[in-house]
Scaffold this motif. Structure first.
Motif, short mmCIF file in Angstrom:
data_model
loop_
_atom_site.label_atom_id
_atom_site.label_comp_id
_atom_site.label_asym_id
_atom_site.label_seq_id
_atom_site.Cartn_x
_atom_site.Cartn_y
_atom_site.Cartn_z
N VAL A 123 0.85 -1.20 0.00
CA VAL A 123 0.00 0.00 0.00
C VAL A 123 0.88 1.25 0.00
O VAL A 123 0.67 2.18 -0.79
N ALA A 124 1.90 1.27 0.85
CA ALA A 124 2.79 2.44 0.95
C ALA A 124 3.54 2.67 -0.36
O ALA A 124 3.65 3.80 -0.83
N TYR A 125 4.07 1.61 -0.95
CA TYR A 125 4.79 1.74 -2.22
C TYR A 125 3.87 2.27 -3.31
O TYR A 125 4.26 3.13 -4.10
N PHE A 126 2.67 1.75 -3.34
CA PHE A 126 1.68 2.20 -4.33
C PHE A 126 1.40 3.70 -4.15
O PHE A 126 1.44 4.47 -5.11
N MET A 127 1.12 4.12 -2.92
CA MET A 127 0.79 5.53 -2.67
C MET A 127 1.98 6.44 -2.96
O MET A 127 1.82 7.53 -3.49
N PRO A 142 10.73 0.93 9.03
CA PRO A 142 9.33 0.97 9.46
C PRO A 142 8.56 2.03 8.67
O PRO A 142 9.03 3.15 8.48
N LEU A 143 7.40 1.66 8.19
CA LEU A 143 6.57 2.60 7.44
C LEU A 143 5.91 3.59 8.38
O LEU A 143 5.68 4.74 8.04
N VAL A 144 5.60 3.13 9.58
CA VAL A 144 5.00 3.94 10.63
C VAL A 144 5.66 3.54 11.93
O VAL A 144 5.88 2.36 12.18
N PHE A 145 5.99 4.53 12.76
CA PHE A 145 6.42 4.19 14.12
C PHE A 145 5.87 5.22 15.09
O PHE A 145 5.57 6.36 14.75
N PHE A 146 5.70 4.76 16.30
CA PHE A 146 5.14 5.57 17.38
C PHE A 146 6.28 5.90 18.33
O PHE A 146 7.16 5.07 18.56
N TYR A 147 6.28 7.10 18.85
CA TYR A 147 7.37 7.50 19.73
C TYR A 147 6.83 8.36 20.87
O TYR A 147 5.73 8.91 20.80
N ASN A 148 7.65 8.44 21.91
CA ASN A 148 7.34 9.29 23.05
C ASN A 148 8.66 9.90 23.48
O ASN A 148 9.64 9.19 23.65
#
Length: 160
Positions: free
Chosen positions: A24-28, A95-101
């Motif tokens: 999906v990410a590559y397509f977008m 990582p296509l998405v990562f969460f951080y604090n």
């Protein structure tokens, strides 16, 4: 919906139901637009049984709430973001998405990685002391990576 928000929603859904978010990410990224529903389903490569659950959650208010909770807890970075760490893009399968604090700018600070065995030798411990004299803590029960945690005043200032 923006590409970034779409990718975040797809990423979270894939944690529950699977699916190839990478496709999906590559397509977008390639066409710079959101996929149609038909394209999205093909790109995910899920079984018919899973795709129904996936799509239901993807469009749900529950997912919107989950995304907002993640944003309130810390931050979310996607590979589409301008401030995505450049070095992270260079690794295999970033990582296509990562969460951080915490302080996001530290991801662009100079870094050093020490990799070693959990059961390190006395020699490794001594070499590390000589290479990195500002070692914070040395404990025989921890691995060499933990021993290599060093005190750096400029990093300490950034984290406070």
């Amino acid at each position: 919906m923006e590409l970034r928000d779409f990718l975040i929603r797809a990423h979270i859904c894939s944690q529950y139901y699977g699916g190839s978010v990478k496709n999906v990410a590559y397509f977008m990224n390639e066409i710079q637009k959101l996929p149609t529903e038909e394209e999205f389903i093909k790109l995910l490569k899920l079984s018919e049984k899973k795709i129904g659950k996936y799509m239901a959650y993807f469009l749900s208010d529950g997912l919107t709430k989950e995304v907002e909770e993640n944003k309130n807890y810390g931050g979310i970075c996607t590979i589409f973001d301008e401030d995505y760490p450049a070095l992270l893009k260079e690794i295999y399968n970033p990582p296509l998405v990562f969460f951080y604090n915490g302080n996001f700018s530290l991801l662009n600070a100079p870094t050093l990685a020490i990799v070693g065995a959990r059961k390190h030798s006395p020699y490794a411990k001594e070499v590390l002391k000589k290479l990195l004299p500002d070692v914070l803590k040395v404990n025989a029960d921890i691995g060499i990576e933990c021993i290599a945690t060093v005190k750096a005043t400029n990093i300490t200032e950034l984290t406070n």
